[in-house]
Design a protein around this motif. Structure first.
Motif, PDB file in Angstrom:
ATOM      1  N   THR A  31       4.090   2.725   0.344  1.00 59.97           N
ATOM      2  CA  THR A  31       3.284   3.670   0.569  1.00 59.97           C
ATOM      3  C   THR A  31       2.039   3.296   1.026  1.00 59.97           C
ATOM      4  O   THR A  31       1.041   3.836   1.857  1.00 59.97           O
ATOM      5  CB  THR A  31       3.678   4.672  -0.335  1.00 59.97           C
ATOM      6  N   GLU A  32       1.327   2.559   0.008  1.00 55.40           N
ATOM      7  CA  GLU A  32      -0.053   2.040  -0.001  1.00 55.40           C
ATOM      8  C   GLU A  32      -0.185   0.879  -0.677  1.00 55.40           C
ATOM      9  O   GLU A  32       0.398   0.969  -2.114  1.00 55.40           O
ATOM     10  CB  GLU A  32      -1.161   3.104  -0.566  1.00 55.40           C
ATOM     11  N   THR A 134      -5.222   4.020   5.003  1.00 54.98           N
ATOM     12  CA  THR A 134      -4.109   3.739   3.921  1.00 54.98           C
ATOM     13  C   THR A 134      -3.663   2.699   4.207  1.00 54.98           C
ATOM     14  O   THR A 134      -2.711   2.712   5.097  1.00 54.98           O
ATOM     15  CB  THR A 134      -3.172   5.052   3.608  1.00 54.98           C
ATOM     16  N   ASN A 136      -0.618   0.341   4.388  1.00 58.54           N
ATOM     17  CA  ASN A 136       0.604   0.477   4.182  1.00 58.54           C
ATOM     18  C   ASN A 136       1.586  -0.663   4.522  1.00 58.54           C
ATOM     19  O   ASN A 136       2.671  -0.617   4.729  1.00 58.54           O
ATOM     20  CB  ASN A 136       1.355   1.760   4.641  1.00 58.54           C
ATOM     21  N   THR A 165       3.370   2.055  -5.528  1.00 58.79           N
ATOM     22  CA  THR A 165       4.663   2.709  -6.016  1.00 58.79           C
ATOM     23  C   THR A 165       5.467   1.265  -6.497  1.00 58.79           C
ATOM     24  O   THR A 165       4.975   0.033  -6.173  1.00 58.79           O
ATOM     25  CB  THR A 165       5.548   2.974  -4.503  1.00 58.79           C
TER      26      THR A 165
END
Length: 205
Positions: A31-32, A134, A136, A165
């Protein structure tokens, strides 16, 4: 008119040929990503001619923050920078030789990324405000223009990649680009960090 059209087509083909680009990568998606570090062992230079780039980095949909090993001048130079939107000045770096080890770090605090490079007595640091991105994808890339992947291997050790995450959801999935031999060993998830013992990207020829 037919002659002019034919010349235009031939010129287009020629321009595509002289800017041929080949990619060979090892990647992780999350996600990041908020930080990445590791050690790169500088490979031998390829055959002179063309432009070889070798780099680790973190990427968004609008650009990539990377520590680029650039061999276009006939010697290796490594420096940090962001390529994409926003357009930012390139960062600092230094020359390195085959066999030397370069330690690299990318660390974020909000939209600000701090990048460091060190090898022996040499070091460089770059701070960039990368708004609207971001990160990712964590990527280890060989990016080649008019030069074959006939050098290497390119070896990374002691890699740590941290996301927002849990690493258990992404550390074991490793996409790649290009048909070539590569190995990823010792990838272990702990909390939000994926630790990788070694990546080896070998010649495609």
């Amino acid at each position: 008119m037919l002659l002019i059209t034919s010349i235009f087509i031939l010129l287009s083909i020629f321009l595509q040929a002289v800017t041929a680009q080949d990619w060979y990568t090892v990647e992780w998606d999350a996600t990041e990503f908020v930080s990445m570090s590791g050690d790169m062992i500088v490979p031998d230079l390829p055959t002179p001619g063309g432009t070889p780039y070798v780099w680790p980095g973190v990427q968004s949909g609008d650009g990539v923050l990377q520590a680029v090993l650039d061999g276009s001048s006939g010697v290796w130079w490594i420096g940090d920078g962001f390529y994409g939107t926003p357009s930012l000045p390139w960062g600092n770096g230094f020359n390195v030789s085959p066999g030397e080890t370069v330690h690299f770090t990318f660390t974020s605090s909000g939209t600000t990324w701090t990048c460091t490079l060190s090898s022996g007595s040499q070091s460089a640091s770059t701070t960039l405000d990368i708004t609207g991105n971001t990160m990712n994808r964590a990527i280890f890339a060989v990016e080649l223009y008019d030069v074959d992947f006939n050098f290497g291997p390119i070896t990374y050790k002691n890699i740590e990649i941290t996301a927002t995450t849990a690493a258990s959801g992404w550390c074991g999935s490793i996409p790649h680009l290009g048909t070539y031999p590569y190995t990823v060993t010792g990838n272990v998830a702990s909390g939000n960090t994926c630790t990788v013992s070694q990546i080896v990207q070998s010649s495609a020829d």
